[in-house]
Design an enzyme around this catalytic site. Structure first.
Site, short mmCIF file in Angstrom:
data_model
loop_
_atom_site.label_atom_id
_atom_site.label_comp_id
_atom_site.label_asym_id
_atom_site.label_seq_id
_atom_site.Cartn_x
_atom_site.Cartn_y
_atom_site.Cartn_z
N GLY A 232 2.34 -4.00 -3.94
CA GLY A 232 3.74 -4.57 -3.22
C GLY A 232 4.40 -3.23 -2.47
O GLY A 232 5.42 -3.27 -2.05
N GLU A 274 -2.86 -1.24 -6.79
CA GLU A 274 -3.54 -1.74 -5.46
C GLU A 274 -2.61 -1.53 -4.46
O GLU A 274 -1.37 -1.81 -4.50
CB GLU A 274 -4.45 -2.79 -5.59
CG GLU A 274 -3.55 -4.08 -6.22
CD GLU A 274 -4.55 -5.20 -6.46
OE1 GLU A 274 -4.71 -5.80 -5.37
OE2 GLU A 274 -4.80 -5.59 -7.43
N GLY A 276 -2.68 -1.63 0.12
CA GLY A 276 -3.21 -1.84 1.34
C GLY A 276 -2.33 -1.41 2.87
O GLY A 276 -2.65 -0.15 2.88
N ARG A 277 -1.40 -1.92 2.99
CA ARG A 277 -0.82 -1.40 4.32
C ARG A 277 -0.07 -0.10 4.03
O ARG A 277 0.06 0.82 4.95
CB ARG A 277 0.28 -2.52 4.56
CG ARG A 277 1.67 -2.52 3.82
CD ARG A 277 2.49 -3.63 4.58
NE ARG A 277 2.14 -5.03 4.44
CZ ARG A 277 2.96 -6.12 5.19
NH1 ARG A 277 3.91 -5.59 5.99
NH2 ARG A 277 2.54 -7.14 5.05
N CYS A 343 -5.04 -17.50 27.62
CA CYS A 343 -4.77 -18.65 28.16
C CYS A 343 -4.16 -19.52 27.28
O CYS A 343 -4.82 -20.78 26.98
CB CYS A 343 -6.02 -19.19 29.08
SG CYS A 343 -5.64 -20.44 30.00
N TYR A 372 -4.15 -4.52 9.34
CA TYR A 372 -3.95 -5.88 9.97
C TYR A 372 -4.08 -6.00 11.53
O TYR A 372 -3.41 -6.54 12.21
CB TYR A 372 -2.71 -6.84 9.38
CG TYR A 372 -2.83 -6.87 7.72
CD1 TYR A 372 -3.72 -7.18 6.99
CD2 TYR A 372 -1.73 -6.15 7.32
CE1 TYR A 372 -3.64 -7.33 5.64
CE2 TYR A 372 -1.74 -6.15 5.86
CZ TYR A 372 -2.62 -6.61 4.99
OH TYR A 372 -2.57 -6.42 3.71
#
Length: 414
Positions: A232, A274, A276-277, A343, A372
């Site tokens: 978090g 843990e 990530g970002r 498109c 991401y």
């Protein structure tokens, strides 16, 4: 953005073309050090490869001078990246609610022995794969706790989720998984919050999980050998800003762990987190070029050569992407809609965003784009090439490449 950094990005864009991701390994090192310093020294730290599965980033995070980040994976593709980056299968934590028999078989074959499980079926599939290879796998029970906040009063109600065992039914569920052949129930896994901007909210969430873990160990007769408290940790995404700061986190966590799980300093249980970002978000910059400027019924549209095909994670969440633009001497700004090259009217990176006055050919940089990015984007939609990815350390280009997709024939067709 400082001018030397912008100059370097411009040189890389000239060399490798656009769209272009630039990942700075020095920034990865800094983020890892900050997070390790914010957590108890005895704690282990996993890197969630879903944030950015580039092998050079996974490798750099595993070279932590005695404090490496271990891989948290949720597919055999991410396992392949972790192995290619020099990690061992036994270092990995395999998570996710939809593990198939085939991927579990491959994971066990390649040495993975620790799995976070979300259901009785999940545990049984892990056990079947382990038995097929003549081994035993350690299973953590992911807990769907009642909320992200709490004190010592545990509220045993929660919302439905595909993630984890509902805490209130664990007393009835545990007998179904405790003795599954090929498995050992060795711990618990929590993940109550994501991208917590408020340090106090994050501390409250961890405190709640620690208290609940201790209660479950006591009430259910579990022996906790491993406790993953999740993450978090906050970092900006596609906008200017800095990583979250948690100066009191270590002290508060140690106090809570000493109170409720006093053997944790001697790995009873081993405690893990843990991220990530937080670890990779600020290391990346996406460089794009202005393809066209057009007016439509009084509205200006700035068309980039990168859209949701190159940076699609935020578009899927319905958010806007303010960008940082380097144009020498530019001071005047205007409001425009920022779109990509696809498109489809859905290829919008920002409506009514304030931008410097742009011209076709100008370079635009989206900061804090290390998480991401390509793998969270619509890479194959309309068949456009994937953005290039360049990994740097200082002035050295470590690697340069791009993802490629090819259609392959499958056996068994008539």
């Amino acid at each position: 953005m400082t001018r030397p950094l912008a100059d370097r990005h411009a040189r890389l864009a000239e060399r490798f073309g656009t769209p272009l991701y630039v990942y700075d390994l020095d920034e990865v090192d800094a983020a890892r050090s900050e997070l390790h310093d914010a957590l108890p020294r005895e704690a282990r730290l996993f890197y969630a490869l879903k944030a950015n599965p580039h092998p050079d980033i996974a490798r750099a995070l595993g070279e932590g001078l005695g404090r490496p980040c271990l891989p948290e994976i949720s597919s055999t593709g991410e396992l392949a990246v972790a192995l290619a980056a020099g990690h061992r299968g036994q270092d990995c934590l395999y998570t996710g609610p939809g593990k198939t028999a085939a991927e579990l078989d491959e994971a066990i074959r390649l040495g993975v022995r620790r799995f976070s499980t979300d259901s009785v079926t999940d545990v049984r599939r892990v056990g079947a794969a382990a038995r097929a290879h003549g081994t035993v796998a350690d299973c953590l029970l992911r807990v769907n706790a009642p909320s992200a906040r709490g004190t010592t009063a545990i509220r045993m109600t929660g919302t439905p989720s595909q993630f984890g065992f509902d805490a209130e039914v664990l007393p009835d569920t545990l007998p179904l998984v405790r003795d599954v052949p090929g498995t050992r129930i060795t711990g618990l896994h929590f993940f109550p919050l994501s991208n917590a901007q408020d340090a106090s909210a994050l501390i409250d969430a961890f405190r709640h999980s620690i208290v609940l873990a201790a209660q479950l160990e006591r009430d259910l007769g579990l022996t906790l050998r491993f406790l993953d408290l999740g993450g978090g940790f906050a970092a900006p995404y596609g906008v200017p800003g800095q990583r979250g700061a948690y100066p009191k986190l270590r002290i508060d966590l140690e106090a809570e762990l000493d109170l409720h799980l006093p053997g944790w300093r001697h790995d009873r249980p081993a405690v893990a987190f843990e991220a990530g970002r937080f670890l990779v978000g600020t290391c990346g910059t996406l460089i794009a070029r202005v393809s066209n400027i057009k007016m439509s019924r009084g509205h200006k549209f700035v068309v980039l050569d990168a859209g949701i095909n190159a940076f699609g994670g935020m578009s899927g969440l319905g958010r806007l992407l303010p960008v940082s633009v380097r144009i020498d001497g530019a001071a005047e700004t205007e409001t425009a809609t920022l779109v990509g090259p696809l498109c489809t009217p859905g290829d919008v990176l920002g409506r009514g965003v304030e931008l410097p006055v742009l011209e076709p050919g100008d370079l635009v940089s989206i900061p804090n784009a290390g998480a991401y990015g390509p793998t969270a984007s619509l890479l194959t939609f309309l068949g456009r090439p994937a953005p290039a990815e360049v990994v740097v350390r200082g002035d050295l280009v470590v690697s340069a490449g791009r993802l490629e997709h090819h259609r392959v024939a499958l056996g068994g067709h008539s």
